[in-house]
Design a protein around this motif. Structure first.
Motif, short mmCIF file in Angstrom:
data_model
loop_
_atom_site.label_atom_id
_atom_site.label_comp_id
_atom_site.label_asym_id
_atom_site.label_seq_id
_atom_site.Cartn_x
_atom_site.Cartn_y
_atom_site.Cartn_z
N GLU A 1 138.21 11.36 102.96
CA GLU A 1 137.35 12.41 102.44
C GLU A 1 138.12 13.59 101.84
O GLU A 1 137.55 14.35 101.06
CB GLU A 1 136.43 12.93 103.55
CG GLU A 1 135.42 11.89 104.04
CD GLU A 1 134.50 12.43 105.11
OE1 GLU A 1 134.69 13.61 105.51
OE2 GLU A 1 133.60 11.70 105.55
N GLU A 2 139.38 13.75 102.21
CA GLU A 2 140.10 14.94 101.80
C GLU A 2 141.47 14.58 101.26
O GLU A 2 142.14 13.69 101.78
CB GLU A 2 140.23 15.90 103.00
CG GLU A 2 140.41 17.34 102.63
CD GLU A 2 140.02 18.26 103.78
OE1 GLU A 2 139.43 19.33 103.50
OE2 GLU A 2 140.30 17.94 104.94
N ILE A 3 141.88 15.28 100.22
CA ILE A 3 143.18 15.06 99.59
C ILE A 3 144.03 16.30 99.80
O ILE A 3 143.61 17.43 99.49
CB ILE A 3 143.01 14.78 98.08
CG1 ILE A 3 142.19 13.51 97.86
CG2 ILE A 3 144.38 14.65 97.40
CD1 ILE A 3 141.76 13.30 96.43
N ALA A 4 145.23 16.10 100.33
CA ALA A 4 146.19 17.19 100.48
C ALA A 4 147.06 17.24 99.23
O ALA A 4 147.52 16.21 98.74
CB ALA A 4 147.06 16.98 101.72
N VAL A 5 147.28 18.45 98.72
CA VAL A 5 148.00 18.65 97.46
C VAL A 5 149.07 19.71 97.67
O VAL A 5 148.78 20.83 98.10
CB VAL A 5 147.04 19.10 96.34
CG1 VAL A 5 147.79 19.23 95.02
CG2 VAL A 5 145.86 18.16 96.21
N ALA A 6 150.32 19.37 97.36
CA ALA A 6 151.42 20.33 97.41
C ALA A 6 151.98 20.53 96.01
O ALA A 6 152.22 19.55 95.30
CB ALA A 6 152.52 19.85 98.35
#
Length: 331
Positions: A175-180
């Motif tokens: 459900e969630e995407i982590a973005v750096a």
């Protein structure tokens, strides 16, 4: 070729001597595989059946070996620029790759092309969703795009930051995407609801991201340290490690430990305790700076690549022993 790749190639003669890291009595690899003539590795994937290993490099080539024997299955020119990421799809029925030139390509397991499409801008990060039917790409211009592989449909897109996206992670629930990004921001994006939240900046940007298996934390890799953000409140913890350079790639093992590899003043391959960053196991350093790593879904194999033009494979469990070590191919 990515401008950072050109810089890395230019610096190799000067940084080689420094890419050694601490001596932690490492285990030697069971296999050392040639990397299709690439000067460095930029992507790795092991299929769900743990019988195929795919590697991508700066030249844009892909190479596939079988496991556990390590025999070369196929080498082909997949992209015009460096490979930004690769992953095996559902039921190992296909292989997806992304290149810095901006293309996403889908291949038969034997390397035969299925389809290709342009993403819209240079791809700098790539991850497969848990469903193994969707992929997420991060881009040089700060955009993140969510794709369905079957019909290359763009499911969602958003410019998360203005800086280059350096790494991505997808939560276990998908459900969630982590973005750096390159300016050390961490953001969590829910594409279905288009909700975005920003967390505390880390001391350096994360070259790799991984959600903990329980989904409660997001881990990032930086200079010497691992960063851990609480997914609920964004609290940041900095975990010191035995790495002596940039931690370039991290991946959770099925047992819940954190495999890691570093570069630029180090080439160590370590398995870390995700609670405090302490070393649980050490594996033989590469001859040059470390690249990417992959862990098989059954916990049998750990694979790494490097600027030394090799892929190395270890058996992580006693019941997964491979044949006697040997060098396959040549640089």
């Amino acid at each position: 070729m990515h401008k950072k790749t050109r810089l890395a190639l230019a610096l190799v003669p000067f940084i080689t001597a420094g890419c050694t890291g601490p001596d932690l009595k490492p285990e030697p690899p069971l296999k050392k595989l040639s990397n299709a003539g690439d000067s460095g590795g930029s992507a790795l994937a092991i299929n769900r059946n743990s019988d195929r290993l795919a590697s991508g490099g700066w030249s844009g080539k892909l190479k596939v070996w079988n496991l556990p024997k390590g025999e070369t299955q196929k080498i082909w020119q997949a992209h015009a620029e460096s490979v930004a990421g690769i992953a095996y799809g559902r039921d190992d029925g296909y292989l997806v790759s992304a290149g810095y030139e901006g293309d996403i390509a889908v291949w038969q397991p034997d390397g035969q092309p299925i389809k290709r499409w342009a993403s819209g801008s240079p791809i700098t990060a790539f991850v497969m969703a848990p469903s193994r039917t969707e992929v997420v790409t991060g881009h040089k211009d700060g955009w993140v795009r969510h794709w369905r592989v079957r019909d290359n449909a763009l499911l969602a897109a958003r410019q998360i930051q203005r800086d280059e996206i350096r790494s991505l992670g997808v939560s276990p629930d998908g459900e969630e995407i982590a973005v750096a990004d390159e300016d050390a921001h961490l953001s969590l994006w829910q594409p279905q609801k288009n909700l975005l939240k920003h967390f505390a900046r880390s001391p350096s940007y994360s070259r790799s991201l991984a959600f903990s298996p329980d989904g409660k934390n997001v881990y990032g890799s930086g200079w010497f340290n691992v960063y851990r953000w609480n997914r609920a409140d964004g609290k940041l913890d900095v975990l010191p490690t035995d790495h002596r350079g940039i931690i370039n790639s991290i991946h959770f093992t099925p047992s819940g430990d954190l495999a890691s590899i570093s570069r630029q003043t180090d080439s160590s391959v370590l398995v870390l305790d995700p609670q405090d960053g302490k070393t649980l196991a050490a594996y033989e350093k590469h001859d040059l700076c470390g690249g990417k790593l992959a862990v098989s879904a059954d916990g049998c194999f750990l694979a790494t690549n490097s600027d030394d033009a090799t892929v190395r494979v270890w058996a992580l469990q006693n019941g997964c022993a491979m044949p006697k070590r040997e060098l396959i191919g040549s640089r």
